[in-house]
Design a protein around this motif. Structure first.
Motif, PDB file in Angstrom:
ATOM      1  N   LYS A   1      60.444  53.501  15.645  1.00  0.00           N
ATOM      2  CA  LYS A   1      59.893  52.579  14.639  1.00  0.00           C
ATOM      3  C   LYS A   1      59.224  53.360  13.516  1.00  0.00           C
ATOM      4  CE  LYS A   1      57.252  48.241  14.562  1.00  0.00           C
ATOM      5  NZ  LYS A   1      58.366  47.305  14.787  1.00  0.00           N
ATOM      6  N   GLU A   2      58.476  54.362  13.923  1.00  0.00           N
ATOM      7  CA  GLU A   2      57.757  55.183  12.955  1.00  0.00           C
ATOM      8  C   GLU A   2      58.738  55.954  12.055  1.00  0.00           C
ATOM      9  OE1 GLU A   2      54.225  58.627  13.299  1.00  0.00           O
ATOM     10  OE2 GLU A   2      54.992  57.545  15.061  1.00  0.00           O
ATOM     11  N   TYR A   3      59.743  56.541  12.696  1.00  0.00           N
ATOM     12  CA  TYR A   3      60.742  57.311  11.945  1.00  0.00           C
ATOM     13  C   TYR A   3      61.485  56.416  10.967  1.00  0.00           C
ATOM     14  CZ  TYR A   3      64.678  60.569  11.228  1.00  0.00           C
ATOM     15  OH  TYR A   3      65.628  61.407  10.686  1.00  0.00           O
ATOM     16  N   SER A   4      61.823  55.238  11.466  1.00  0.00           N
ATOM     17  CA  SER A   4      62.562  54.281  10.647  1.00  0.00           C
ATOM     18  C   SER A   4      61.716  53.813   9.452  1.00  0.00           C
ATOM     19  CB  SER A   4      62.968  53.100  11.533  1.00  0.00           C
ATOM     20  OG  SER A   4      63.701  52.162  10.823  1.00  0.00           O
ATOM     21  N   ALA A   5      60.444  53.574   9.703  1.00  0.00           N
ATOM     22  CA  ALA A   5      59.552  53.162   8.606  1.00  0.00           C
ATOM     23  C   ALA A   5      59.477  54.246   7.542  1.00  0.00           C
ATOM     24  CB  ALA A   5      58.165  52.851   9.162  1.00  0.00           C
ATOM     25  N   SER A   6      59.372  55.471   7.992  1.00  0.00           N
ATOM     26  CA  SER A   6      59.273  56.588   7.057  1.00  0.00           C
ATOM     27  C   SER A   6      60.532  56.687   6.190  1.00  0.00           C
ATOM     28  CB  SER A   6      59.022  57.873   7.848  1.00  0.00           C
ATOM     29  OG  SER A   6      59.549  58.982   7.191  1.00  0.00           O
ATOM     30  N   LEU A   7      61.673  56.471   6.798  1.00  0.00           N
ATOM     31  CA  LEU A   7      62.925  56.518   6.026  1.00  0.00           C
ATOM     32  C   LEU A   7      62.990  55.390   5.008  1.00  0.00           C
ATOM     33  CD1 LEU A   7      65.589  57.279   8.797  1.00  0.00           C
ATOM     34  CD2 LEU A   7      64.856  58.818   6.969  1.00  0.00           C
ATOM     35  N   GLN A   8      62.450  54.245   5.373  1.00  0.00           N
ATOM     36  CA  GLN A   8      62.481  53.120   4.450  1.00  0.00           C
ATOM     37  C   GLN A   8      61.522  53.361   3.282  1.00  0.00           C
ATOM     38  OE1 GLN A   8      62.827  49.064   6.637  1.00  0.00           O
ATOM     39  NE2 GLN A   8      62.447  50.558   8.258  1.00  0.00           N
ATOM     40  N   ARG A   9      60.365  53.921   3.607  1.00  0.00           N
ATOM     41  CA  ARG A   9      59.389  54.156   2.536  1.00  0.00           C
ATOM     42  C   ARG A   9      59.912  55.157   1.517  1.00  0.00           C
ATOM     43  NH1 ARG A   9      55.798  54.807   6.800  1.00  0.00           N
ATOM     44  NH2 ARG A   9      54.950  52.776   7.452  1.00  0.00           N
TER      45      ARG A   9
ATOM     46  N   GLY B   1      68.098  63.017  13.350  1.00  0.00           N
ATOM     47  CA  GLY B   1      66.651  63.086  13.532  1.00  0.00           C
ATOM     48  C   GLY B   1      66.058  61.858  14.217  1.00  0.00           C
ATOM     49  N   PHE B   2      66.824  60.805  14.396  1.00  0.00           N
ATOM     50  CA  PHE B   2      66.320  59.625  15.114  1.00  0.00           C
ATOM     51  C   PHE B   2      65.902  60.033  16.534  1.00  0.00           C
ATOM     52  CE2 PHE B   2      68.415  56.984  11.908  1.00  0.00           C
ATOM     53  CZ  PHE B   2      67.545  55.906  11.807  1.00  0.00           C
ATOM     54  N   PRO B   3      64.704  59.627  16.940  1.00  0.00           N
ATOM     55  CA  PRO B   3      64.278  59.981  18.299  1.00  0.00           C
ATOM     56  C   PRO B   3      65.272  59.535  19.368  1.00  0.00           C
ATOM     57  CG  PRO B   3      62.422  59.100  17.050  1.00  0.00           C
ATOM     58  CD  PRO B   3      63.631  58.950  16.180  1.00  0.00           C
ATOM     59  N   MET B   4      65.926  58.426  19.145  1.00  0.00           N
ATOM     60  CA  MET B   4      66.860  57.926  20.151  1.00  0.00           C
ATOM     61  C   MET B   4      68.297  58.400  19.909  1.00  0.00           C
ATOM     62  SD  MET B   4      65.066  54.134  20.459  1.00  0.00           S
ATOM     63  CE  MET B   4      66.637  53.315  20.438  1.00  0.00           C
ATOM     64  N   TYR B   5      68.460  59.357  18.991  1.00  0.00           N
ATOM     65  CA  TYR B   5      69.809  59.845  18.646  1.00  0.00           C
ATOM     66  C   TYR B   5      70.650  60.219  19.870  1.00  0.00           C
ATOM     67  CZ  TYR B   5      73.454  62.704  16.430  1.00  0.00           C
ATOM     68  OH  TYR B   5      74.656  63.229  16.027  1.00  0.00           O
ATOM     69  N   PRO B   6      70.082  60.892  20.869  1.00  0.00           N
ATOM     70  CA  PRO B   6      70.929  61.261  22.015  1.00  0.00           C
ATOM     71  C   PRO B   6      71.476  60.050  22.768  1.00  0.00           C
ATOM     72  CG  PRO B   6      68.862  62.494  22.050  1.00  0.00           C
ATOM     73  CD  PRO B   6      68.718  61.435  20.988  1.00  0.00           C
ATOM     74  N   TYR B   7      70.883  58.891  22.558  1.00  0.00           N
ATOM     75  CA  TYR B   7      71.323  57.693  23.284  1.00  0.00           C
ATOM     76  C   TYR B   7      72.059  56.713  22.374  1.00  0.00           C
ATOM     77  CZ  TYR B   7      67.821  59.823  26.210  1.00  0.00           C
ATOM     78  OH  TYR B   7      67.107  60.737  26.942  1.00  0.00           O
ATOM     79  N   MET B   8      72.389  57.173  21.169  1.00  0.00           N
ATOM     80  CA  MET B   8      73.077  56.318  20.209  1.00  0.00           C
ATOM     81  C   MET B   8      74.527  56.737  20.058  1.00  0.00           C
ATOM     82  SD  MET B   8      70.456  56.299  17.021  1.00  0.00           S
ATOM     83  CE  MET B   8      69.041  55.212  16.888  1.00  0.00           C
ATOM     84  N   LYS B   9      75.372  55.737  19.831  1.00  0.00           N
ATOM     85  CA  LYS B   9      76.723  55.981  19.351  1.00  0.00           C
ATOM     86  C   LYS B   9      76.758  55.473  17.912  1.00  0.00           C
ATOM     87  CE  LYS B   9      81.520  55.282  20.429  1.00  0.00           C
ATOM     88  NZ  LYS B   9      82.431  54.207  20.792  1.00  0.00           N
TER      89      LYS B   9
END
Lengths: 92, 92, 92, 92, 92, 92, 92, 92, 92, 92
Positions: D28-36, D70-78
């Motif tokens: 959530k934090e990473y995503s917010a930062s990208l949006q800002r 860089g997404f924290p959940m990147y290893p679990y994403m397709k």
């Protein structure tokens, strides 16, 4: 506003029979509640599969996602949603 | 006994607008007749596609095939049928 | 209520260059009108393909289907619609 | 330069609820930062799925890969990425 | 910024051998020009198929789409584009 | 003789971060060696995926299989190989 | 160096029976010539389909593409090529 | 009577290197025996994959299933079988 | 020796209703002859599709291909064949 | 009323050989009972796969689902059901 969903359930191996039974009981209760409120207008088993087609009547995409993600077995479901519109040949 | 069908329509290029309109008019009539008899329990447009999901209540596979192949636009449809059983969580 | 659509266009061989140009001109006008009304919130070309992703803000599935089936090139489009909900990580 | 991504998340069974919650908080934090920063121009939940569509505005493919990985959940994403170009019918 | 494309060519039946030869001649010229400018960094035939993989070095998605849609045979191509980033193991 | 490969890496859950790092270090070394010998003519990251496209220049199918199966992470890779021929429009 | 190919043939409707017969006669001759030279090491009909699996022994990808694109019916074939290496369990 | 098979091998994570080596040794022996008897007429490695194409000459479907299910690594294989008939262009 | 086939029929647009009826009449006769000889042990309509599943009892792959390619509508069929073996749980 | 099913069996790794043998013994018994009652009219092994095609004669979709979900190995099966109708060319 209607949406058709297909839900396929896959339980991970590590769940015990008791855990599965508990999930299924809570699922039944949740599903009944959705039907009583008119949000779920039908649910049918796909013959031979641990899967269903179900029909939802909701106000918005957000409401539908809230409903679907509220299923107790949601983490073990693969769901595909199809938005439906009125068909010109429908009498209702 | 319920079956869910998805029908996708593709008209060949050589049909005139009049021919298409005629097909659609006959389709509407046929569809209405199926709904009045209770054989078709619902038909919905798939948003954005020349396709529908429809629900049939029939006595047998033979009756269903007779119904489906009787659609005026049957030669231009691709149909996939899913047999449905009662879902343990259904209230009806 | 947002929906993402992917539209792929395939023109039949028998259309003349003039007919194609006419379709494209009317498409442009229709698309502009949707954008001005706020119904279409964005449209992007898929690089290397005669296809787009576009984003719609509508009141209902019926409205979306009406909009999509109103595109002048609708008979030559293959459209796939994805209903979108608010993402918990979205700031807007 | 815009790219559309679809991200599907699958967590392995061995993660605890705490670990998942921690991943989600950092996400959530990473995503917010990208949006800002304007790098992420939108993120939407796919209804009924643990998945999103998101829109990125970057200078290069390298920057996009750095952001996505860089997404924290990147290893679990397709993740599937679609490069977007300006559409001739877009008003913006 | 690099992109890999796979292009599959399908000519409609109604083209004459002369028309096809003309398309191929213009395609060759266009392709040569892209290679001389460094925009196309390689093009290879997929063995046994009327298809190629080709590698592009461009400034933006828009430039890439302009290049790809400029191929004389573009209306008869199916193109899939993959954006590439620097690989950590690459020596160049 | 050129071949294009796409490699997708999936590590099993039981590997520790140290084991993964060790695999990656050996992979980097192996990959560098292939590039120095001219056997690997390029390797690019697929944006957003733990995958690459790489280009090989070898004498035979046997040599290519020996090279690919020699990657330290080979047991965790899914590889698809496309044989390439000279394209008539290639300037090189 | 061996390659396995699967070829599926689809003739366009406008070909006359005579044209098809002529293609097939030239195909037979070409195929015989490839077998006599040892370039084609086997060709088998896929049961129930207008398709074959065939095995080629060539010096290079370029030679294979030249052979495949030389089939008289090449414009009407869809070909998929699989490069083969020596199997450790093969006795030959 | 000939059949082409494609076999893809996937070992589960829990097998030790010794167990894998043992499987491979028994597989080699079994495969050699099939080749000596003429039942297996060829086996080739698919380049870059833990997979093979192999060719069988058997009296019946039952015999083929007995042979395939007798492979020591059968439980870890995904097999697809294609029945082959004499091709009219084959010289043998 | 048993084989299961699925046949999908697609008639080209240019056939007249008379030509189609003639094909169907000859198909019926051919099919009856196969059933009387015991070569075809069953044929069933796939509900909602111009397709069948049929079961063949033949001596060899060559005989099966001869039978299948002898269907009058063979040029308009897409056929997929599955070889069957005795099932250990079958009582017959 | 006939239905064709294809069943693919995948046992999870944690089952012991004894557990698998027990499942298979109960499956054999269940399958025999279905055949004796005429509910299952045939079962055949797909050559080279842990899979079968089987044919059911039932009164309703509900009965079919009860039968299929009653298989001891049902939790480890992937089942696809095809509803069959009388074929106009069938002699029986």
């Amino acid at each position: 506003m209607l949406f058709l969903a297909r839900m396929d359930v896959v339980f991970p191996d590590h769940l015990t029979a008791e855990q599965v039974a508990d999930f299924q009981a809570r699922e039944k209760e949740y599903s009944a509640s959705l039907q009583r409120s008119g949000k779920m207008q039908g649910i049918w088993r796909v013959v031979g599969e641990y899967a269903n087609h179900s029909l939802y009547n909701v106000e918005s995409n957000d409401e539908l996602h809230e409903i679907l993600s509220g299923f107790p077995m949601y983490p073990y479901m693969k769901i595909k949603v199809t938005p439906l519109a009125k068909h010109p040949n429908s009498l209702v």
